[in-house]
Design an enzyme around this catalytic site. Structure first.
Site, PDB file in Angstrom:
ATOM      1  N   ASP A  71     111.741 -35.590  87.388  1.00 28.06           N
ATOM      2  CA  ASP A  71     110.356 -35.933  87.729  1.00 28.06           C
ATOM      3  C   ASP A  71     109.595 -34.636  87.980  1.00 28.06           C
ATOM      4  O   ASP A  71     110.178 -33.645  88.457  1.00 28.06           O
ATOM      5  CB  ASP A  71     110.290 -36.843  88.962  1.00 28.06           C
ATOM      6  CG  ASP A  71     108.902 -37.454  89.106  1.00 28.06           C
ATOM      7  OD1 ASP A  71     108.552 -38.306  88.272  1.00 28.06           O
ATOM      8  OD2 ASP A  71     108.150 -37.045  90.011  1.00 28.06           O
ATOM      9  N   THR A  72     108.319 -34.654  87.631  1.00 25.51           N
ATOM     10  CA  THR A  72     107.494 -33.446  87.729  1.00 25.51           C
ATOM     11  C   THR A  72     106.140 -33.791  88.338  1.00 25.51           C
ATOM     12  O   THR A  72     105.554 -34.822  87.983  1.00 25.51           O
ATOM     13  CB  THR A  72     107.264 -32.849  86.324  1.00 25.51           C
ATOM     14  OG1 THR A  72     108.529 -32.550  85.729  1.00 25.51           O
ATOM     15  CG2 THR A  72     106.413 -31.590  86.370  1.00 25.51           C
TER      16      THR A  72
END
Ligand SMILES: Nc1nc2c(ncn2[C@@H]2O[C@H](COP(=O)(O)OP(=O)(O)OP(=O)(O)O)[C@@H](O)[C@H]2O)c(=O)[nH]1
EC number: 3.6.1.9
Length: 184
Positions: A71-72
Protein backbone atom coordinates in the site's frame (compact mmCIF):
# COMPACT_ATOMS: atom_id res chain seq x y z
CA UNK A 1 14.49 -20.07 -12.50
CA UNK A 2 12.73 -17.75 -10.04
CA UNK A 3 9.50 -19.15 -8.60
CA UNK A 4 6.28 -17.44 -9.76
CA UNK A 5 4.73 -15.26 -7.05
CA UNK A 6 1.26 -13.75 -6.59
CA UNK A 7 1.02 -9.97 -6.77
CA UNK A 8 -1.91 -9.44 -4.41
CA UNK A 9 -2.67 -6.04 -5.91
CA UNK A 10 -4.65 -4.60 -8.81
CA UNK A 11 -1.91 -2.01 -9.37
CA UNK A 12 -0.62 -1.77 -12.95
CA UNK A 13 2.42 0.15 -11.71
CA UNK A 14 3.40 -2.65 -9.33
CA UNK A 15 2.93 -5.18 -12.13
CA UNK A 16 5.19 -3.09 -14.41
CA UNK A 17 7.88 -2.94 -11.70
CA UNK A 18 7.85 -6.75 -11.29
CA UNK A 19 7.96 -7.19 -15.09
CA UNK A 20 10.87 -4.74 -15.39
CA UNK A 21 12.80 -6.95 -12.94
CA UNK A 22 11.85 -10.22 -14.71
CA UNK A 23 9.98 -11.50 -11.67
CA UNK A 24 7.36 -14.06 -12.78
CA UNK A 25 3.96 -13.37 -11.22
CA UNK A 26 0.21 -13.68 -11.47
CA UNK A 27 -2.03 -10.88 -10.26
CA UNK A 28 -4.94 -11.44 -7.85
CA UNK A 29 -7.08 -8.81 -6.09
CA UNK A 30 -7.15 -8.89 -2.28
CA UNK A 31 -10.61 -7.41 -1.84
CA UNK A 32 -9.63 -5.33 1.22
CA UNK A 33 -11.40 -1.96 1.52
CA UNK A 34 -8.95 0.68 2.84
CA UNK A 35 -11.86 3.09 3.31
CA UNK A 36 -12.58 1.30 6.62
CA UNK A 37 -9.26 2.62 8.00
CA UNK A 38 -9.46 5.96 9.78
CA UNK A 39 -5.78 6.39 10.62
CA UNK A 40 -4.16 9.81 10.44
CA UNK A 41 -0.55 8.64 10.76
CA UNK A 42 0.61 7.73 7.20
CA UNK A 43 2.94 4.93 8.35
CA UNK A 44 0.18 3.38 10.44
CA UNK A 45 -2.19 3.75 7.47
CA UNK A 46 -0.01 1.94 4.92
CA UNK A 47 0.92 -0.72 7.49
CA UNK A 48 -2.69 -1.54 8.42
CA UNK A 49 -3.84 -1.32 4.78
CA UNK A 50 -1.14 -3.78 3.71
CA UNK A 51 -1.85 -6.06 6.67
CA UNK A 52 -5.56 -5.98 5.79
CA UNK A 53 -4.79 -6.84 2.16
CA UNK A 54 -2.58 -9.78 3.21
CA UNK A 55 -5.15 -11.10 5.71
CA UNK A 56 -7.91 -10.75 3.12
CA UNK A 57 -5.79 -12.59 0.53
CA UNK A 58 -4.92 -15.46 2.92
CA UNK A 59 -8.60 -15.82 3.85
CA UNK A 60 -9.41 -16.35 0.16
CA UNK A 61 -6.43 -18.31 -1.20
CA UNK A 62 -4.12 -21.10 -0.05
CA UNK A 63 -0.42 -20.24 0.09
CA UNK A 64 0.28 -22.26 -3.06
CA UNK A 65 2.60 -19.47 -4.17
CA UNK A 66 4.40 -16.71 -2.30
CA UNK A 67 2.22 -13.60 -2.09
CA UNK A 68 3.13 -9.91 -2.12
CA UNK A 69 0.83 -7.11 -0.94
CA UNK A 70 1.53 -3.39 -0.68
CA UNK A 71 0.00 0.00 0.00
CA UNK A 72 1.21 3.50 -0.81
CA UNK A 73 0.22 6.98 0.36
CA UNK A 74 1.56 10.46 -0.30
CA UNK A 75 1.86 13.03 2.49
CA UNK A 76 2.34 16.78 2.28
CA UNK A 77 1.77 19.49 4.94
CA UNK A 78 0.79 16.77 7.43
CA UNK A 79 -2.07 15.56 5.23
CA UNK A 80 -2.43 12.04 3.78
CA UNK A 81 -3.04 12.38 0.02
CA UNK A 82 -4.55 9.22 -1.45
CA UNK A 83 -6.13 8.56 -4.83
CA UNK A 84 -8.10 11.47 -6.21
CA UNK A 85 -11.89 11.03 -6.42
CA UNK A 86 -12.22 13.26 -9.49
CA UNK A 87 -10.28 15.89 -11.45
CA UNK A 88 -11.11 18.67 -8.95
CA UNK A 89 -9.80 16.49 -6.12
CA UNK A 90 -6.71 15.68 -8.22
CA UNK A 91 -6.08 19.42 -8.77
CA UNK A 92 -6.38 20.08 -5.01
CA UNK A 93 -4.09 17.18 -4.11
CA UNK A 94 -1.45 18.16 -6.67
CA UNK A 95 -1.55 21.85 -5.65
CA UNK A 96 -0.80 20.69 -2.07
CA UNK A 97 2.40 19.10 -3.44
CA UNK A 98 3.45 21.95 -5.72
CA UNK A 99 6.52 23.76 -4.35
CA UNK A 100 6.42 21.56 -1.24
CA UNK A 101 8.16 18.82 0.64
CA UNK A 102 6.34 15.54 -0.08
CA UNK A 103 6.87 12.05 1.33
CA UNK A 104 5.65 8.87 -0.32
CA UNK A 105 5.35 5.84 1.95
CA UNK A 106 5.07 2.27 0.74
CA UNK A 107 4.52 -0.76 2.96
CA UNK A 108 5.13 -4.23 1.47
CA UNK A 109 4.37 -7.63 2.98
CA UNK A 110 5.71 -10.81 1.40
CA UNK A 111 4.80 -14.29 2.63
CA UNK A 112 6.02 -17.64 1.37
CA UNK A 113 6.25 -21.13 2.85
CA UNK A 114 9.86 -20.30 3.77
CA UNK A 115 9.76 -16.72 5.05
CA UNK A 116 7.78 -13.59 5.78
CA UNK A 117 9.00 -10.04 5.14
CA UNK A 118 7.56 -6.63 5.94
CA UNK A 119 9.15 -3.43 4.70
CA UNK A 120 7.92 0.11 5.28
CA UNK A 121 9.92 2.73 3.39
CA UNK A 122 9.54 6.39 2.54
CA UNK A 123 10.94 8.52 -0.25
CA UNK A 124 11.14 12.25 0.43
CA UNK A 125 10.92 14.91 -2.28
CA UNK A 126 11.15 18.63 -2.50
CA UNK A 127 9.19 19.75 -5.56
CA UNK A 128 9.49 23.06 -7.38
CA UNK A 129 6.15 24.81 -7.99
CA UNK A 130 4.24 22.99 -10.73
CA UNK A 131 3.72 24.97 -13.92
CA UNK A 132 -0.01 25.74 -14.06
CA UNK A 133 -0.45 25.04 -17.78
CA UNK A 134 1.46 21.74 -17.48
CA UNK A 135 -0.63 20.78 -14.45
CA UNK A 136 -3.86 21.44 -16.34
CA UNK A 137 -2.60 19.42 -19.31
CA UNK A 138 -1.75 16.53 -16.96
CA UNK A 139 -5.21 16.76 -15.38
CA UNK A 140 -6.87 16.56 -18.78
CA UNK A 141 -5.29 13.13 -19.27
CA UNK A 142 -5.87 9.88 -17.35
CA UNK A 143 -2.42 9.20 -15.93
CA UNK A 144 -3.27 10.69 -12.50
CA UNK A 145 -6.17 8.27 -12.03
CA UNK A 146 -5.64 5.40 -9.55
CA UNK A 147 -2.38 6.83 -8.27
CA UNK A 148 -1.72 7.88 -4.67
CA UNK A 149 -1.49 11.66 -4.55
CA UNK A 150 -2.42 11.73 -8.26
CA UNK A 151 1.33 11.95 -8.80
CA UNK A 152 3.81 10.20 -11.04
CA UNK A 153 7.38 10.66 -9.88
CA UNK A 154 8.59 9.08 -13.13
CA UNK A 155 6.24 11.24 -15.16
CA UNK A 156 4.57 14.58 -14.47
CA UNK A 157 6.45 15.23 -11.20
CA UNK A 158 9.90 14.24 -12.48
CA UNK A 159 10.94 17.64 -13.89
CA UNK A 160 9.95 19.40 -10.64
CA UNK A 161 12.15 17.28 -8.34
CA UNK A 162 14.66 19.55 -6.58
CA UNK A 163 15.68 17.06 -3.88
CA UNK A 164 15.04 13.34 -3.40
CA UNK A 165 16.01 10.98 -0.58
CA UNK A 166 15.01 7.35 -1.01
CA UNK A 167 14.14 4.86 -3.74
CA UNK A 168 12.09 5.83 -6.78
CA UNK A 169 10.52 2.36 -6.63
CA UNK A 170 9.20 3.11 -3.13
CA UNK A 171 7.59 6.27 -4.49
CA UNK A 172 6.03 4.29 -7.35
CA UNK A 173 4.51 1.75 -4.95
CA UNK A 174 6.88 -1.22 -4.64
CA UNK A 175 10.35 -1.04 -3.03
CA UNK A 176 11.62 -3.74 -5.36
CA UNK A 177 15.27 -3.49 -4.29
CA UNK A 178 14.20 -4.54 -0.77
CA UNK A 179 12.09 -7.45 -2.01
CA UNK A 180 14.54 -9.11 -4.41
CA UNK A 181 16.81 -10.69 -1.73
CA UNK A 182 13.81 -12.69 -0.44
CA UNK A 183 12.83 -14.16 -3.80
CA UNK A 184 14.03 -17.70 -4.36
N1 LIG B 1 3.18 5.08 -11.92
C1 LIG B 1 3.12 5.53 -10.65
N2 LIG B 1 2.22 4.95 -9.79
C2 LIG B 1 2.21 5.43 -8.53
C3 LIG B 1 3.04 6.48 -8.08
N3 LIG B 1 2.77 6.70 -6.76
C4 LIG B 1 1.80 5.83 -6.39
N4 LIG B 1 1.47 5.04 -7.46
C5 LIG B 1 0.45 3.99 -7.51
O1 LIG B 1 -0.68 4.47 -6.78
C6 LIG B 1 -1.38 3.34 -6.25
C7 LIG B 1 -1.58 3.56 -4.76
O2 LIG B 1 -2.77 2.93 -4.37
P1 LIG B 1 -2.80 1.59 -3.47
O3 LIG B 1 -4.08 1.60 -2.73
O4 LIG B 1 -1.52 1.42 -2.72
O5 LIG B 1 -2.82 0.40 -4.54
P2 LIG B 1 -3.91 0.13 -5.67
O6 LIG B 1 -3.38 0.62 -6.98
O7 LIG B 1 -5.25 0.63 -5.25
O8 LIG B 1 -3.93 -1.45 -5.76
P3 LIG B 1 -4.26 -2.47 -4.56
O9 LIG B 1 -2.93 -2.98 -4.09
O10 LIG B 1 -5.09 -3.53 -5.22
O11 LIG B 1 -4.98 -1.68 -3.50
C8 LIG B 1 -0.52 2.10 -6.53
O12 LIG B 1 -0.99 1.44 -7.69
C9 LIG B 1 0.86 2.71 -6.79
O13 LIG B 1 1.67 1.89 -7.62
C10 LIG B 1 3.96 7.06 -9.01
O14 LIG B 1 4.72 8.00 -8.72
N5 LIG B 1 3.96 6.55 -10.28
Amino acid sequence: MMQQIVLGSSSQTRAEILRAHSIPFIQRECGFDEEQLSLQNPAHFVYHATKGKMQSYLASYALDRAVLCADTVVTAHGEILRKAKDVEDARRILERQSGSRVSILTCMMYKSAKCEMMDLSATHYRFKPFDKASLEAYLQGDEWKGKAGACMVEGFCKSYIEEVVGLESTAMGLSIEKLIPFLS
